[in-house]
Write an enzyme that holds these catalytic residues in place. Structure first.
Site: not given
Ligand code: BES
Ligand code: ZN
Length: 854
Positions: A258-259, A261, A295, A298
């Site tokens: 998804g993504a 950090e 993210e 994080h």
């Protein structure tokens, strides 16, 4: 090149083997000369041997690199290329290591390391991707400061930290915060930015940017607001401030997850950041807000404090999922978020915990770490933190977190460090609690009750079935939130957290005038399966009266499951009392629309299969499908006279706003539309489709029509309208398979793999098709075996392109032992076929072997 021979016995890594690296990395300087097929990476790394090192072997990870030269303090040296990296004889004092390597980003379809997506350079280094960029001690406990120079002709060239200089054909970056290599990032390409800014609580101005491909500028505003909300929330709730002058987010179309950090340079799958009312649904907006927060969070839980080794992954992921859930609860609705999370936990984590892939939140061995970014590490990891918070209380929780940030800032930590701050902050002994991190499997808690002379006794018995490698389990600490209601519906005991610590344990409540109705496991206070003999009328009572919104939903959900299970097992008609209760609730305008939509959404077919399995039955997917159809049809008929009025009353007028309130109303309205479509031949849905000015309503109408097999024209129109929008096209691909009848599911999916817009190279598109196939329970498990076969064929084809996504999607087979012997044999054939594929990746090899060996 030093790719391991994949079908040979792969190496297993063990937690118990942890040894620190023998060298300090003082600083890292990287120079990239970008070129699609031949990027040169020059590294200059200062190493200092550790005085107390138990092991001073100088080993640097490296994969798929062509080494051009290596030097120590300016003098050429000969490095020994070994499996997975290189070794070199080095001085016993501080020295400068320099290496030049060449890599091929355009050939990197695994999307790990430096790769290309639509002509743009992009990196993904977590977990072990940095070793595909240069030789390096690629492990999270090696932290250093990075200075990066990018040479190339790309209009925008980004890396971590702050820009320190730029000119024609080059850009330089410096990140002052020491970090492990997995947080390194580089992006270069033709990008445009959507700017923003945020002033931190101590008055520092931070420049924010969302970078996208030209044409996507209009889809950034929502993400930017979500980022600002996240920054503010982390200051308000955890006292955590951002620590650089710049925060960049980049959207990329080809991305496995998804993504990510990366420090100061988050990289997002475009599906998880780009949003507009016309192209995104309410669910997309909610997900985007949550993932941007995740993210961003994080930065403290993951980056400033990172993991010692990958066995500790839940240290950052469980905690950050827990934090993003708190954020979403605050931004939207606490009970709705909790209900959604429990639905997801039961759909994803419980099957994992009960099947061949079961592992503890902190695993003790792995072959490929990418296979352990699982529902157990993430969702159960977050549940464990929720239990800890419930046990110590809110004040102690934040006290412990403050201590965590104070004590461990800048360090690479373990679960032991994490639990120690709680012990030190609260004086509590957490040794038994720690079993949650080391034991796999979902505990079952059997509840019985007794009432005599004003005293009510609840008795709990806990046990956990065996899981791979763990035949026996010790009792765990289980926080059991309980409240009591009197028969007239009043709450006679407010919520109290009972602490289960033994295999069998009783708790008494005195001074009760009559036998109470218990509300157990409020807020889903622990990730367990509750087993309790109760009646549907008691469930209906709790659905109407419980003061805990989660348990009110849970009562309705349990009731729905009972009704559906009875329909499957005994062929009974849907329970009339339940249908009445639903009807009452749907019409009750006092109730939150989002809550009504949730109660009106029946348990999924795979949830019914899971429930049947938990009770010792073999689920028959076709029967489960038929029961679901009969149930929904009966419900629609029951509500027939009120549906048009309800539809009108719940329609949200005015311009589309993606807030929780509107989303709740639209969710209810969409549920009603899908029922109505079963009765009116699709008239209302066709009208809604024609007039919709936002994707939520357009999609809901299309889904209702397609489910009723009345959506051909609209599906065609949808394609014409959106064929140039990748993210919307993913919906179009998935929806056709999700709505297909069981016998047509595999054929529909197969046909879509022939579509010109289908691609093996884009994980979103592959998942849209194959994920929808695996997600259509009755279709995937159709007796012909065509669903299994099609998935296996496509996984085999994908494996050589993208092992990580292949391995993750193999998990679709993890529930195979639940089904009848014919289906088991079919699946086994497919799993064996995958395993026999020559050149199979280590990722897929590990997943399939685990599934076969259990
Ligand atoms: N660190 C992960 C991304 C990641 C996962 C990189 C696996 C490499 C391998 C990131 O923080 C993450 O957890 N992303 C989640 C979404 C989140 C909201 C749970 C994802 O990508 O699905
Ligand atoms: Zn994460």
């Amino acid at each position: 090149m030093n790719d391991a021979a994949p079908n040979a016995a792969p190496q297993t890594f063990y937690l118990k083997d942890y040894k620190p690296f023998g060298y300090e990395v003082e600083s890292v300087k990287l120079t990239f000369q970008l070129s699609p097929n031949a990027t040169k990476v020059h590294s200059a790394i200062r190493f200092t041997p550790k005085a107390d090192a138990e092991d001073n072997r100088f080993f640097l990870h490296g994969e798929q690199l062509s080494l051009i030269s290596a030097k120590i303090d300016g003098t050429p040296v000969t490095a020994r290329l070994v499996d997975g990296g290189l070794e070199c004889d080095v001085p016993r004092r501080s020295f400068l290591w320099e290496a030049e390597v060449e890599i091929d980003p355009a050939a990197d379809t695994a999307l790990e390391g430096l790769y290309m997506s639509n002509g743009m350079y992009c990196t993904q280094c977590e977990a072990e991707g940095f070793r595909k960029i240069t030789y390096y001690p690629d492990r999270p406990d090696v932290m250093s400061t990075f200075t990066v120079r990018i040479e190339g002709n790309e209009p925008v060239m980004l890396s971590n930290g702050n820009p320190t200089g730029a000119g024609e054909g080059w850009a330089e970056w410096h990140d002052p915060w020491p970090k492990p290599a997995y947080l390194f990032a580089l992006v270069a390409g033709d990008l445009v930015n959507h700017p923003g800014s945020f002033t931190t609580k101590s008055g520092k101005d931070v420049e924010l940017n969302i970078w996208v491909r030209p044409g996507d500028e209009g889809k950034c505003a929502f993400g930017m607001e979500a980022l600002k909300k996240s920054m503010k929330w982390d200051e308000d709730v955890y006292g955590l401030e951002y620590d650089l002058d710049l925060f960049n987010i980049v959207a990329v179309d080809d991305f496995n997850m998804g993504a990510m950090e990366n420090k100061g340079l988050n990289i997002f799958n475009s599906s998880c950041v780009l949003a507009s009312p016309e192209t995104s649904t309410d669910a997309n907006f909610e997900r985007i807000e949550a993932i941007i927060a995740h993210e961003y969070f994080h930065n403290w839980t993951g980056n400033r404090i990172t993991c010692r080794d990958w066995f500790q992954l839940c240290l950052k992921e469980g905690l950050t999922v827990f934090r993003d859930a708190q954020f979403t609860a605050d931004m939207r609705s606490e009970p709705v978020k909790r209900i959604e999370d429990v639905i997801a936990l039961r759909a994803r984590q419980f099957p994992e915990d009960g099947g061949p892939l079961a592992h503890p939140p902190r695993p003790e061995e792995f072959q490929e770490i990418n296979n352990f970014y699982t529902a157990t590490v993430y969702e159960k990891g977050a549940e464990v933190i929720g239990m800890l918070k419930r046990l110590v209380g809110d004040d102690n929780y934040y006290k412990a977190l403050n201590l965590y940030f104070e004590r461990h800032d800048g360090q690479a930590c373990t679960i032991e460090d994490w639990l120690k701050v709680f012990e030190d902050a609260t004086g509590r002994d957490l040794s038994q609690f720690k079993l949650w991190y080391s034991q796999a499997g979902t505990p079952r808690v059997k509840v019985s009750e007794e009432y005599a002379d004003g005293t009510y006794t609840l008795t709990f018995e806990q046990s956990t079935p065996p899981t791979p490698g763990q035949p026996e389990k010790a009792p765990r600490v289980i926080p059991m939130a309980v409240g009591l209601l009197s028969p007239n519906g009043d709450e006679v005991r407010a919520t109290e957290v009972l602490e289960l610590t033994e295999a069998k344990q009783s708790f008494t409540f005195d001074g009760l005038a009559s036998k109470p109705v218990p509300s157990i496991l409020r807020e889903f206070s622990a990730p367990v399966i509750l087993e309790r003999e109760t009646t549907n009328s008691e469930r209906a009572f709790l659905l109407a009266h419980d003061t805990d919104p989660f348990n009110r939903w849970e009562a309705g959900n349990a009731l729905a499951k009972e009704v559906r299970v009875a329909m499957v097992l005994d062929g009974t008609a849907p329970d009339a009392a339940y249908l009445d209760a639903l009807e009452k609730l749907v019409r009750d305008d006092e109730q939150d629309p989002a809550f009504r939509a949730l109660v009106l959404s029946p348990p999924s077919q795979s949830d019914i299969a899971q429930t049947l399995h938990e009770r010792g039955h073999t689920p028959d997917p076709q029967k489960i499908y038929d029961a679901a159809e009969t149930f929904t049809q009966t419900l629609a008929q029951q509500l027939e006279t009120s549906l048009p009025r309800l539809y009108a009353a719940t329609t949200v007028e005015g311009p589309y706003v993606p807030d929780a309130d509107g989303a709740g109303k639209r969710a209810l309205n969409s549920r009603i539309l899908s029922l109505l479509t079963r009765l009116d031949g699709g008239e209302q849905a066709a009208r809604q489709y024609a007039s919709a000015d936002n994707m939520t309503q357009q999609y809901a109408a299309l889904a209702a029509l397609m489910k009723a097999e009345k959506g051909e024209a609209q599906s065609q129109a949808f394609f014409e309208q959106w064929q140039d929008d990748r993210l919307v096209m993913d919906k179009w691909f998935a929806l056709q398979i999700a709505c297909a009848a069981p016998e047509a599911t595999a054929a529909t999916a197969k046909e879509l793999t022939q579509h010109p817009l289908f691609s093996m190279k884009n994980p979103n598109r592959f998942r849209a098709v194959m994920g929808a196939l695996a997600g259509n329970h009755a279709g995937f498990h159709h007796a012909s075996g065509a669903g299994y076969q099609l998935l296996a064929e496509n996984l085999i084809a994908l494996d050589s392109v993208n092992p990580q996504t292949t391995a993750r999607m193999c998990a679709a087979f993890q529930t195979w032992k639940r089904y009848d012997s014919k289906r088991q044999a079919q699946i086994q054939t497919e799993l064996e076929r995958i395993l026999a594929t020559s050149g199979l990746s280590r990722d897929t090899h590990e997943m399939v072997s685990r599934m076969l060996s259990a």
